[in-house]
Design an enzyme around this catalytic site. Structure first.
Site, PDB file in Angstrom:
ATOM      1  N   ASP A  76      -3.192  10.327  13.331  1.00 26.44           N
ATOM      2  CA  ASP A  76      -2.463   9.108  13.037  1.00 26.44           C
ATOM      3  C   ASP A  76      -2.181   8.973  11.541  1.00 26.44           C
ATOM      4  OD1 ASP A  76      -5.163   8.790  12.414  1.00 26.44           O
ATOM      5  OD2 ASP A  76      -5.513   7.283  13.944  1.00 26.44           O
ATOM      6  N   HIS A 147     -11.142   1.763  20.022  1.00 23.31           N
ATOM      7  CA  HIS A 147      -9.915   2.557  19.857  1.00 23.31           C
ATOM      8  C   HIS A 147     -10.242   4.026  19.589  1.00 23.31           C
ATOM      9  CE1 HIS A 147      -9.531   1.643  15.243  1.00 23.31           C
ATOM     10  NE2 HIS A 147     -10.146   2.788  15.409  1.00 23.31           N
ATOM     11  N   GLU A 152      -5.150   0.949  20.168  1.00 21.18           N
ATOM     12  CA  GLU A 152      -5.962  -0.265  20.224  1.00 21.18           C
ATOM     13  C   GLU A 152      -6.112  -0.713  21.678  1.00 21.18           C
ATOM     14  OE1 GLU A 152      -7.409  -0.809  17.614  1.00 21.18           O
ATOM     15  OE2 GLU A 152      -6.166  -1.128  15.837  1.00 21.18           O
TER      16      GLU A 152
HETATM   17  C1  F6R Z   1      -8.904   8.068  12.282  1.00 26.56           C
HETATM   18  C2  F6R Z   1      -8.831   7.428  13.580  1.00 26.56           C
HETATM   19  C3  F6R Z   1      -9.728   6.303  13.985  1.00 26.56           C
HETATM   20  C4  F6R Z   1     -11.158   6.423  13.473  1.00 26.56           C
HETATM   21  C5  F6R Z   1     -11.978   5.198  13.881  1.00 26.56           C
HETATM   22  C6  F6R Z   1     -13.388   5.251  13.356  1.00 26.56           C
HETATM   23  O1  F6R Z   1      -7.964   9.119  12.168  1.00 26.56           O
HETATM   24  O2  F6R Z   1      -8.001   7.802  14.334  1.00 26.56           O
HETATM   25  O3  F6R Z   1      -9.734   6.196  15.394  1.00 26.56           O
HETATM   26  O4  F6R Z   1     -11.733   7.589  13.969  1.00 26.56           O
HETATM   27  O5  F6R Z   1     -11.345   4.045  13.409  1.00 26.56           O
HETATM   28  O6  F6R Z   1     -13.341   5.193  11.958  1.00 26.56           O
HETATM   29  P1  F6R Z   1     -14.659   5.342  11.062  1.00 26.56           P
HETATM   30  O7  F6R Z   1     -15.161   6.714  11.301  1.00 26.56           O
HETATM   31  O8  F6R Z   1     -14.185   5.150   9.651  1.00 26.56           O
HETATM   32  O9  F6R Z   1     -15.602   4.310  11.540  1.00 26.56           O
END
Ligand code: F6R
Length: 260
Positions: A76, A147, A152
């Site tokens: 993303d 997500h 979402e």
């Molecule tokens: C990032 C992504 C998100 C994250 C998720 C967890 O490319 O697609 O789904 O993996 O928001 O983020 P952290 O690891 O920062 O808690």
């Protein structure tokens, strides 16, 4: 010894529980390198964010340049940030994954969220994934709202790469990467659930107490759009590596692998 999770309601994802995020990084890096050693890794799908940082560091340390021929595919990108912004996912993938692993920028694919026409950018990203033969191993993180990618709650199992509105909770969670919450973009271009489910293997990483409820929902309740990560139950080859805190809300608590 690795202990795997089975849930009475059946189809299940496997899980390995380790002590903390450092052990998670070691276990995940080992898994990625094993897939490479088995000659089953040419395209690595990469998550960004806080959770996988230790994984990429361990991978760099242990791979000693061996992974430089891999192609990387990001999940993303924020809409409204220049690709070279310090908090963009393009910058993350180039600086924190590609460069340390010696992978040239030409082998890195990130959804082009800067494009004027986001529908065309989404289609061309999907085409690029197909042209590269699909993702062999997809690393995922999980949001505190369940997500994956930026799919979402409300995201359906057949969704494809598209522009989405970010949930308020996601914007609050990600504010730590920006000067203030007002700077966090409101939209992103993300691979869809259907896109992610086409990866041959999936490695879902979860770290910290903040992820505990979402992980339990994803693994223990029937798949639904309420918790997009629960759609992963429909994939035949998912390994979850979670630290103790992230696994703390599972009703059937696996033992901790202390050897990771
Ligand atoms: C990032 C992504 C998100 C994250 C998720 C967890 O490319 O697609 O789904 O993996 O928001 O983020 P952290 O690891 O920062 O808690």
């Amino acid at each position: 010894m690795k202990l795997y999770y089975t849930h009475e309601k059946g189809p299940h994802m496997q899980i390995e529980v380790v002590a903390d995020n450092a052990a998670l990084g070691r276990a995940a890096a080992e898994r990625i390198l094993q897939t490479y050693a088995d000659r089953e890794l040419q395209v690595l799908g990469v998550a960004t964010g806080g959770t996988p940082a230790t994984t990429y560091r361990e991978l760099t340390k242990r791979s000693e340049g061996r992974l430089s021929t891999l192609r990387l595919a990001a999940l993303d990108e924020y809409v409204g940030l220049p690709a070279d912004h310090p908090a963009s996912y393009t910058t993350f993938v180039l600086e924190q994954i590609a460069k340390p692993l010696g992978i040239p920028a030409g082998q890195v694919g990130v959804p082009r969220a800067e494009a004027h026409d986001l529908v065309a950018a989404a289609a061309s990203f999907e085409q690029q994934l197909r042209d590269n033969g699909g993702v062999d191993l997809q690393i995922l993180g999980i949001g505190s709202n369940g997500h994956i990618g930026f799919n979402e709650p409300g995201s359906q199992a057949d969704s494809r790469t598209r522009a989405v509105k970010l949930a308020d909770r996601t914007r609050r969670d990600n504010a730590r990467f920006f000067d203030s919450i007002d700077d966090v973009p409101r939209e992103a271009l993300t691979q869809g659930i259907g896109t992610i489910l086409e990866a041959r293997r999936i490695l879902l990483l979860a770290s910290g107490e903040r992820k505990a409820a979402a992980l339990a929902h994803a693994m223990e309740q029937a798949p639904s759009a309420d918790c997009p990560a629960s759609w992963l139950q429909r994939h035949p080859d998912v390994l979850v590596i979670a630290d103790e805190a992230a696994a703390s809300a599972l009703s059937n608590r696996p033992e901790i692998n202390t050897e990771a």
